[in-house]
Design a protein around this motif. Structure first.
Motif, PDB file in Angstrom:
ATOM      1  N   ALA A  53      -5.895  -0.616   0.034  1.00 16.41           N
ATOM      2  CA  ALA A  53      -5.256  -0.430  -1.081  1.00 16.41           C
ATOM      3  C   ALA A  53      -6.021  -1.081  -2.110  1.00 16.41           C
ATOM      4  CB  ALA A  53      -3.765  -1.190  -1.039  1.00 16.41           C
ATOM      5  N   ARG A  54      -6.016  -0.373  -3.311  1.00 13.57           N
ATOM      6  CA  ARG A  54      -6.963  -1.198  -4.286  1.00 13.57           C
ATOM      7  C   ARG A  54      -6.240  -1.651  -5.296  1.00 13.57           C
ATOM      8  NH1 ARG A  54     -11.964  -0.285  -2.438  1.00 13.57           N
ATOM      9  NH2 ARG A  54     -12.221   1.716  -1.618  1.00 13.57           N
ATOM     10  N   ASN A  55      -4.988  -1.851  -5.434  1.00 15.13           N
ATOM     11  CA  ASN A  55      -4.254  -2.683  -6.392  1.00 15.13           C
ATOM     12  C   ASN A  55      -3.069  -3.185  -5.619  1.00 15.13           C
ATOM     13  OD1 ASN A  55      -2.408  -0.589  -6.702  1.00 15.13           O
ATOM     14  ND2 ASN A  55      -3.803   0.341  -7.859  1.00 15.13           N
ATOM     15  N   LEU A  56      -2.124  -4.088  -6.024  1.00 12.08           N
ATOM     16  CA  LEU A  56      -0.985  -4.615  -5.465  1.00 12.08           C
ATOM     17  C   LEU A  56       0.200  -3.352  -5.555  1.00 12.08           C
ATOM     18  CD1 LEU A  56      -0.640  -8.053  -7.107  1.00 12.08           C
ATOM     19  CD2 LEU A  56      -1.645  -7.491  -4.856  1.00 12.08           C
ATOM     20  N   THR A  57       0.215  -2.695  -6.353  1.00  9.80           N
ATOM     21  CA  THR A  57       1.230  -1.387  -6.336  1.00  9.80           C
ATOM     22  C   THR A  57       1.040  -0.641  -5.229  1.00  9.80           C
ATOM     23  OG1 THR A  57       1.383  -1.527  -8.819  1.00  9.80           O
ATOM     24  CG2 THR A  57       2.245   0.329  -7.699  1.00  9.80           C
ATOM     25  N   GLU A  58      -0.108  -0.145  -5.238  1.00  2.00           N
ATOM     26  CA  GLU A  58      -0.678   0.515  -3.897  1.00  2.00           C
ATOM     27  C   GLU A  58      -0.288  -0.270  -2.488  1.00  2.00           C
ATOM     28  OE1 GLU A  58      -4.439   3.125  -1.964  1.00  2.00           O
ATOM     29  OE2 GLU A  58      -4.532   1.992  -4.194  1.00  2.00           O
ATOM     30  N   ALA A  59      -0.609  -1.668  -2.700  1.00  2.00           N
ATOM     31  CA  ALA A  59      -0.348  -2.379  -1.566  1.00  2.00           C
ATOM     32  C   ALA A  59       1.129  -2.314  -1.028  1.00  2.00           C
ATOM     33  CB  ALA A  59      -0.810  -3.640  -1.702  1.00  2.00           C
ATOM     34  N   GLY A  60       2.018  -2.542  -2.174  1.00  2.00           N
ATOM     35  CA  GLY A  60       3.494  -2.274  -1.813  1.00  2.00           C
ATOM     36  C   GLY A  60       3.673  -1.121  -1.253  1.00  2.00           C
ATOM     37  N   ARG A  61       3.322   0.025  -1.643  1.00  2.00           N
ATOM     38  CA  ARG A  61       3.701   1.204  -0.735  1.00  2.00           C
ATOM     39  C   ARG A  61       3.292   1.330   0.776  1.00  2.00           C
ATOM     40  NH1 ARG A  61       2.131   3.537  -5.985  1.00  2.00           N
ATOM     41  NH2 ARG A  61       0.263   4.173  -4.768  1.00  2.00           N
ATOM     42  N   LEU A  62       1.909   0.723   0.906  1.00  2.00           N
ATOM     43  CA  LEU A  62       1.437   0.653   2.086  1.00  2.00           C
ATOM     44  C   LEU A  62       1.832  -0.396   3.150  1.00  2.00           C
ATOM     45  CD1 LEU A  62      -2.363   1.482   1.283  1.00  2.00           C
ATOM     46  CD2 LEU A  62      -0.572   3.051   2.244  1.00  2.00           C
ATOM     47  N   LEU A  63       2.762  -1.539   2.572  1.00  2.00           N
ATOM     48  CA  LEU A  63       3.019  -2.622   3.189  1.00  2.00           C
ATOM     49  C   LEU A  63       4.294  -1.973   4.281  1.00  2.00           C
ATOM     50  CD1 LEU A  63       2.331  -5.377   4.241  1.00  2.00           C
ATOM     51  CD2 LEU A  63       3.900  -6.153   2.345  1.00  2.00           C
ATOM     52  N   THR A  64       4.063  -1.416   5.243  1.00  2.00           N
ATOM     53  CA  THR A  64       5.195  -0.976   6.269  1.00  2.00           C
ATOM     54  C   THR A  64       5.283  -1.918   7.472  1.00  2.00           C
ATOM     55  OG1 THR A  64       3.718   0.471   7.266  1.00  2.00           O
ATOM     56  CG2 THR A  64       5.006   1.436   5.403  1.00  2.00           C
ATOM     57  N   ASP A  65       6.283  -1.637   8.022  1.00  4.55           N
ATOM     58  CA  ASP A  65       6.656  -2.549   9.093  1.00  4.55           C
ATOM     59  C   ASP A  65       5.863  -2.739  10.128  1.00  4.55           C
ATOM     60  OD1 ASP A  65       9.305  -3.201   7.930  1.00  4.55           O
ATOM     61  OD2 ASP A  65      10.448  -1.538   9.234  1.00  4.55           O
ATOM     62  N   ASP A  66       4.985  -1.780  10.055  1.00  4.38           N
ATOM     63  CA  ASP A  66       3.918  -1.770  11.274  1.00  4.38           C
ATOM     64  C   ASP A  66       2.639  -2.438  11.102  1.00  4.38           C
ATOM     65  OD1 ASP A  66       3.159   0.025   9.507  1.00  4.38           O
ATOM     66  OD2 ASP A  66       2.310   1.343  11.120  1.00  4.38           O
ATOM     67  N   VAL A  67       2.486  -3.139   9.875  1.00  5.13           N
ATOM     68  CA  VAL A  67       1.333  -3.760   9.333  1.00  5.13           C
ATOM     69  C   VAL A  67       1.403  -5.233  10.004  1.00  5.13           C
ATOM     70  CG1 VAL A  67       0.211  -4.969   7.420  1.00  5.13           C
ATOM     71  CG2 VAL A  67       0.988  -2.756   7.262  1.00  5.13           C
ATOM     72  N   ASP A  68       0.358  -5.604  10.637  1.00  4.96           N
ATOM     73  CA  ASP A  68       0.290  -7.090  11.204  1.00  4.96           C
ATOM     74  C   ASP A  68      -0.317  -7.910  10.547  1.00  4.96           C
ATOM     75  OD1 ASP A  68       1.191  -6.525  14.259  1.00  4.96           O
ATOM     76  OD2 ASP A  68      -0.174  -4.550  13.639  1.00  4.96           O
ATOM     77  N   CYS A  69      -1.290  -7.484   9.645  1.00  2.21           N
ATOM     78  CA  CYS A  69      -1.866  -8.709   8.902  1.00  2.21           C
ATOM     79  C   CYS A  69      -2.653  -8.003   7.657  1.00  2.21           C
ATOM     80  CB  CYS A  69      -3.454  -8.916   9.788  1.00  2.21           C
ATOM     81  SG  CYS A  69      -4.558 -10.430   9.131  1.00  2.21           S
ATOM     82  N   ILE A  70      -2.721  -8.872   6.887  1.00  3.37           N
ATOM     83  CA  ILE A  70      -3.439  -8.507   5.241  1.00  3.37           C
ATOM     84  C   ILE A  70      -4.811  -9.194   4.936  1.00  3.37           C
ATOM     85  CG2 ILE A  70      -2.728  -8.513   2.721  1.00  3.37           C
ATOM     86  CD1 ILE A  70       0.174  -8.406   3.524  1.00  3.37           C
ATOM     87  N   LEU A  71      -5.566  -8.491   4.765  1.00  6.23           N
ATOM     88  CA  LEU A  71      -6.873  -8.966   4.333  1.00  6.23           C
ATOM     89  C   LEU A  71      -6.700  -9.093   2.672  1.00  6.23           C
ATOM     90  CD1 LEU A  71      -9.779 -10.221   4.788  1.00  6.23           C
ATOM     91  CD2 LEU A  71     -10.679  -7.899   5.179  1.00  6.23           C
ATOM     92  N   LEU A  72      -6.772 -10.071   2.017  1.00  7.66           N
ATOM     93  CA  LEU A  72      -6.766  -9.884   0.429  1.00  7.66           C
ATOM     94  C   LEU A  72      -8.016 -10.543  -0.043  1.00  7.66           C
ATOM     95  CD1 LEU A  72      -4.916  -9.701  -2.129  1.00  7.66           C
ATOM     96  CD2 LEU A  72      -4.226 -11.779  -1.707  1.00  7.66           C
ATOM     97  N   ASP A  73      -8.781  -9.840  -1.052  1.00  4.00           N
ATOM     98  CA  ASP A  73      -9.719 -10.406  -1.999  1.00  4.00           C
ATOM     99  C   ASP A  73      -9.074 -11.160  -2.938  1.00  4.00           C
ATOM    100  OD1 ASP A  73     -11.939 -10.662  -3.304  1.00  4.00           O
ATOM    101  OD2 ASP A  73     -12.513  -8.663  -3.588  1.00  4.00           O
ATOM    102  N   LEU A  74      -9.473 -12.399  -3.137  1.00  3.70           N
ATOM    103  CA  LEU A  74      -9.080 -13.357  -4.238  1.00  3.70           C
ATOM    104  C   LEU A  74      -9.463 -12.893  -5.544  1.00  3.70           C
ATOM    105  CD1 LEU A  74      -9.228 -16.667  -2.135  1.00  3.70           C
ATOM    106  CD2 LEU A  74      -7.259 -15.281  -2.324  1.00  3.70           C
ATOM    107  N   ALA A  75     -10.326 -12.078  -5.568  1.00  2.29           N
ATOM    108  CA  ALA A  75     -10.935 -11.758  -6.969  1.00  2.29           C
ATOM    109  C   ALA A  75     -10.165 -10.583  -7.546  1.00  2.29           C
ATOM    110  CB  ALA A  75     -12.734 -11.446  -6.764  1.00  2.29           C
ATOM    111  N   LEU A  76      -9.123 -10.093  -6.613  1.00  2.00           N
ATOM    112  CA  LEU A  76      -8.459  -8.967  -6.953  1.00  2.00           C
ATOM    113  C   LEU A  76      -7.647  -9.336  -8.265  1.00  2.00           C
ATOM    114  CD1 LEU A  76      -7.636  -6.003  -6.314  1.00  2.00           C
ATOM    115  CD2 LEU A  76      -5.562  -7.060  -5.184  1.00  2.00           C
ATOM    116  N   PRO A  77      -7.463  -8.671  -9.401  1.00  2.00           N
ATOM    117  CA  PRO A  77      -6.688  -8.955 -10.502  1.00  2.00           C
ATOM    118  C   PRO A  77      -5.154  -8.584 -10.185  1.00  2.00           C
ATOM    119  CG  PRO A  77      -8.041  -6.842 -10.958  1.00  2.00           C
ATOM    120  CD  PRO A  77      -8.492  -7.484  -9.559  1.00  2.00           C
ATOM    121  N   THR A  78      -4.271  -9.318 -10.904  1.00  2.00           N
ATOM    122  CA  THR A  78      -3.217  -9.141 -10.694  1.00  2.00           C
ATOM    123  C   THR A  78      -2.487  -7.668 -11.028  1.00  2.00           C
ATOM    124  OG1 THR A  78      -2.390  -9.909 -12.907  1.00  2.00           O
ATOM    125  CG2 THR A  78      -2.585 -11.527 -11.215  1.00  2.00           C
TER     126      THR A  78
END
Length: 464
Positions: A53-78
């Motif tokens: 996911a390139r941003n948080l909005t896209e991450a919200g759509r891809l964050l389904t029940d089968d996701v086990d772990c999230i790798l987050l770039d801390l430099a990602l803007p809000t």
């Protein structure tokens, strides 16, 4: 535009993916396109699937029940100027946002090598681990994902365990507050009780009891049993006990009290099949006589000085509360009759009165036996324990323990048993000692001695 918060199910995939394939959601925004997820090797047959996911909005759509772990770039803007302004210069604002929308998922923080302090702060805020971009390879990432998933699962389990313990402690405090405190101030009677609910990890069952002394010196004792021993029956038993205490202190007794309790039961029970047995004993101020009333309940057991224990008469017992049709009780009272006759009992000078619920007598007499202990077996057991010199708390503890041992394990029904006793000789000695302490005169203080003047010459000096 606010980021949508996906629905979180009761248990994430991270909690149930033992040995199954894992899904990693990568949230990063690299304009140069230099960041790539290394190829993840399969370990013990477990593969890791990657979503990006390139941003948080896209991450919200891809964050389904089968996701086990999230790798987050801390430099990602809000992705929201308003949110950034509200959160100020918080470098972990993006991480905190992800933790809010994915509270049950494992999170890995990705940062630069020179941001070790920021990475450690990310773990303190809630991430399961951190990784440096320059050191990232497939084997390290695969191991970090599995570690993060297991750690999150352990954190969730520990949180649930803590919540369960807190609820159990709160329930225990609540149930202890609902247990009765005998009101016997000013009475010569001694009181002891034992209570063992049939439900595991509970303090209250469907059995209930209480004891109060009214201003005229009468001691009122009650023990009862709501059919069943679940939480609903426990709540109904508490309601009946509190109602009995309030009605007794208000001066009600006999038919008026029991008919009112039946009304309380009818209004509070969940179904018409629920009923409650009850035994009440009203002991006169001199402690030598009592009024006994039975509503479908087993009769108390009495022991007098020098005599074997035996059951009080129970032929005149009435039906349990809740079994009479709604119009039967008013008709009986108008006709001058009563479903629950009051029987007068001569107690004597010294005695012990044992009141109990049927949980004490319905246990089996052996692990492989279908025979119940019954009232006769209980009387014989109590007489053996009395012959051993047991009294008071020791007698009740021995009775409940032996019934459980005969049953071959814990009793499935609630057990309540209480003991009231009066020792006439003890009362006489105490009264005699009190009389002596009042009749012995207290020594009077010696008069103050006359002291000689400090200067003898002044004693001879004539007054001016």
């Amino acid at each position: 535009m606010p980021v949508p918060v996906p629905q979180q199910r009761a248990a994430s995939a991270a909690e149930t993916s033992h040995g199954a394939d894992l899904t990693l959601l990568v949230i990063e925004d690299d304009p140069a396109g230099t960041f790539t997820v290394p190829e993840l090797p399969a370990t013990a047959g477990t593969r890791v699937r990657v979503r990006t996911a390139r941003n948080l909005t896209e991450a919200g759509r891809l964050l389904t029940d089968d996701v086990d772990c999230i790798l987050l770039d801390l430099a990602l803007p809000t992705g929201s100027e308003a949110r950034s302004a509200a959160e100020g210069a918080d470098e972990l604002a993006t991480l905190k946002h992800v933790l809010r929308i994915a509270p049950r998922h494992a999170v890995l923080a990705l940062t630069a090598e020179d941001d070790a302090e920021l990475a450690a702060e990310a773990v303190r805020v809630g991430a399961q681990d951190y990784l440096f971009r320059g050191e990232l390879d497939g084997r390290l990432l695969s191991r970090a994902i599995r570690y993060a998933v297991e750690r999150k699962r352990a954190d969730v389990a520990q949180h649930q365990l803590t919540e369960s313990r807190l609820r159990a402690q709160e329930n225990a405090r609540l149930e202890r507050g609902l247990l009765p405190t005998p009101l016997l101030e000013g009475s010569d009677l001694r009181f002891a009780a034992r209570y063992r609910p049939g439900r595991s990890r509970a303090l209250l069952g469907g059995d209930f009891y209480d004891t109060v002394r009214t201003p005229d010196g009468t001691v009122h004792v009650m023990i009862g049993d709501v059919c069943g021993h679940g939480p609903d029956e426990a709540a109904l038993g508490v309601e009946l006990r509190i109602a009995w205490r309030a009605l007794t202190l208000a001066g009600l007794c006999g038919d008026e009290l029991l008919s009112t309790l039946q009304q309380v039961l009818e209004h509070e029970r969940e179904s018409e099949e629920i009923f409650a047995t009850l035994c009440t004993v009203d002991i006169t101020p001199d402690g030598r006589r009592a009024g006994l009333c039975l509503a479908g309940h087993p009769a108390p057991l009495i022991t007098r000085h020098g005599r074997a224990a035996h059951l009080l008469p129970y032929e005149d017992g009435g039906p349990a509360l809740g079994l009479l049709p709604r119009n039967a009780l008013p008709q009986a009272l108008r006709a001058g009759g009563t479903p629950w006759p009051l029987r007068q009992v001569d107690l004597g000078g010294s005695w012990s009165l044992l009141m109990y619920t049927d949980g004490l007598i319905e246990g089996r007499v052996g692990p492989d036996s279908t025979q119940r202990l019954g009232q006769d077996g209980m009387v014989a057991m109590i007489n053996r324990q009395l012959a051993q010199g047991l009294t008071g708390e020791d007698l009740l503890e021995a009775a409940v323990t032996q019934v459980r041992e005969l049953n071959g394990g814990e009793l499935t029904d609630d057990v309540a048993v209480l003991l009231l006793d009066r020792d006439q000789e003890h009362i006489r000695r105490r009264g005699l000692n009190a009389h002596r302490s009042r009749s012995i005169p207290r020594p009077r203080p010696e008069p103050a001695a006359l002291t000689a003047p400090a200067n003898p010459a002044s004693a001879q000096r004539p007054p001016l």
